[in-house]
Design an enzyme around this catalytic site. Sequence first.
Site, PDB file in Angstrom:
ATOM      1  N   ASP A  39      31.016   1.430  18.084  1.00  0.00           N
ATOM      2  CA  ASP A  39      30.132   2.549  18.411  1.00  0.00           C
ATOM      3  C   ASP A  39      30.902   3.802  18.822  1.00  0.00           C
ATOM      4  OD1 ASP A  39      28.415   0.468  18.065  1.00  0.00           O
ATOM      5  OD2 ASP A  39      27.886   0.264  20.180  1.00  0.00           O
ATOM      6  N   GLY A  51       0.940  -3.611  19.443  1.00  0.00           N
ATOM      7  CA  GLY A  51       1.214  -3.614  20.879  1.00  0.00           C
ATOM      8  C   GLY A  51       0.427  -4.714  21.533  1.00  0.00           C
ATOM      9  N   HIS A  81       1.167  -7.673  10.209  1.00  0.00           N
ATOM     10  CA  HIS A  81       2.423  -6.927  10.383  1.00  0.00           C
ATOM     11  C   HIS A  81       3.202  -6.829   9.070  1.00  0.00           C
ATOM     12  CE1 HIS A  81       2.365  -6.498  14.767  1.00  0.00           C
ATOM     13  NE2 HIS A  81       1.709  -7.654  14.755  1.00  0.00           N
ATOM     14  N   CYS A 124      -1.942  -3.471  13.378  1.00  0.00           N
ATOM     15  CA  CYS A 124      -2.421  -4.365  14.423  1.00  0.00           C
ATOM     16  C   CYS A 124      -3.107  -3.580  15.556  1.00  0.00           C
ATOM     17  CB  CYS A 124      -1.267  -5.230  14.910  1.00  0.00           C
ATOM     18  SG  CYS A 124      -1.826  -6.663  15.801  1.00  0.00           S
ATOM     19  N   TYR A 125      -2.518  -3.515  16.753  1.00  0.00           N
ATOM     20  CA  TYR A 125      -3.156  -2.744  17.817  1.00  0.00           C
ATOM     21  C   TYR A 125      -3.386  -1.298  17.367  1.00  0.00           C
ATOM     22  CZ  TYR A 125      -3.905  -0.035  22.018  1.00  0.00           C
ATOM     23  OH  TYR A 125      -4.441   0.833  22.931  1.00  0.00           O
ATOM     24  N   GLU A 163       5.788  -5.224   8.550  1.00  0.00           N
ATOM     25  CA  GLU A 163       7.220  -5.021   8.802  1.00  0.00           C
ATOM     26  C   GLU A 163       7.999  -6.326   8.967  1.00  0.00           C
ATOM     27  OE1 GLU A 163       4.724  -4.487  10.767  1.00  0.00           O
ATOM     28  OE2 GLU A 163       5.183  -4.672  12.903  1.00  0.00           O
ATOM     29  N   LYS A 193      22.758  -1.369  15.029  1.00  0.00           N
ATOM     30  CA  LYS A 193      24.179  -1.698  14.901  1.00  0.00           C
ATOM     31  C   LYS A 193      24.656  -1.713  13.445  1.00  0.00           C
ATOM     32  CE  LYS A 193      27.811  -3.234  17.302  1.00  0.00           C
ATOM     33  NZ  LYS A 193      28.187  -2.697  18.615  1.00  0.00           N
TER      34      LYS A 193
END
Length: 518
Positions: A233, A60, A175, A87-88, A177, A374
């Site tokens: 969708d 963050g 990170h 991280c944060y 990710e 998506k």
Amino acid sequence: METLKKPDDKILVLDFGSQYTQLIARRIRESHVYCEIHPYNMRIDEIRGFHPKGIIFSGGPASVYDTEAPLVDEGVYSLKVPILGICYGMQMMAHQLGGRVQPAMEREYGPAVIQINHADLLFSEINPVDVRVWMSHGDRIEKLPPGFETMAYSDNSPVAAMGNLKKHFYGVQFHPEVAHTTCGRTILDNFIFKICKCSPTWTMKSFADMVITSVREKVGRDGVICALSGGVDSSVVAVLLHKAIGKQLHCIFVNNGLLRKGEAESVRRIFKDHFEIDLVYVDASDLFLERLKGVRDPEKKRKIIGNLFIEIFEREARKIPDAKYLAQGTLYPDVIESVSFKGPSATIKTHHNVGGLPERMKLRLIEPLRELFKDEVRSLGRQLGIPERIIMRHPFPGPGLAIRIIGEITPEKLRILREADAIVMEEMEASGWHDKVWQAFAVLLPVKSVGVMGDARTYEQVIAVRVVESVDAMTADWARLPYDLLANISNRIINEVQGVNRVVYDISSKPPSTIEWE
Ligand code: XMP
């Protein structure tokens, strides 16, 4: 939205506002473990009630010393559930558990190299030397909290990773990710499988089964209405709900006269005939065109179309007296912008055009795709047997062709645009380019230009072709289509669409241009 029945092995991601939070969830689901993102201030009883097998604190933008720094309820450290702070998230963990965090001399942003000095479970199966990671932080940990040890370091971060191996609390300064962290997937997999002991059992099929069971339980014998647009969708929602509750699902499809060539027929064919879904088809084309007569301003067009849609939808929905629910194809990115750490922002997609309706009609919402991205919706759609043509459909704006005819809308202009647009789509599909781009379409410009046809001078309309590549429509770049493909599109439009004598290709990127012209 009431919660759906969840699988047993779940990871909870608490969001502290990082732009990468969605990626964490995605990586975990790619490893076939169910996972949900919730705001950092989720109440401790809710966290407990979620029964996570592991918790991840996202990164963050804040510093733990900011007066309004987002902090998790400290009860989370007593749940006996493994935690990974990123991280944060790591700095906050260090701060709350008695360590010290300080601003670093230099901000560390971008690629970095770390050395792993403690190859515990979190770093198992990783070569410990020169691990390439992605950093993005200002603060760093100066003193570890009691019970923790350093697991990795870099030139700039004496504590690039820390762990309390007894309690299974871990923190990484980088990170895992993002793709730039080469061993990131292994680190996340180590956390969810080796530390949290999850089983990789989550699939789109299990997701579909879970939704079907819980919708059945929730809805009972009541009716559900769904606004079908023909896009991926709403199509997935309709088919999923139909599998769950069959005839209790009522779909309403409003033809606003601003659809692409052949679209209304194809939606009817697929949903009514193929899936045998109860589909109320309302052809309101004339009414829409009448209300749009003389209107040039794009915002006015949008308002008129949106309001009229609600008017018609509401009228039709009232004819279904047992309806107590409204199903919507809201996706994860629609629900939570990356600022979700301010709290859940359950905004309804405005282009669903049913804003305000649920409250007025006292309908409760069902949003089975809220947790998905998506491409996950697309794979769910395939799982449900929805034709590839619908699954791979490009996004199409709610106001339809109205915002692709610049200036006043007339039946003649709609005819021209529809034909030109159909040629763009046909050529994109035939060349194999359709599925490689985000969107491809034609725009009708409000100018005429001079041309020559045989011996005669012509003075006719201009079509702009817009084809863009993008991952999320926030930014986009024009697609570098082969010249031959562009030539085919242009020749066909000029030869086959009466009233057009010039085609141009839009080579602007977003920003500063937008995808639609309006
Ligand atoms: P812009 O033009 O803002 O478009 O770059 C970004 C993406 O959003 C789509 N778009 C809409 N979609 N209702 C929708 O459902 C709308 O009113 C609308 N306006 C733009 C656009 O096609 C692109 O994918």
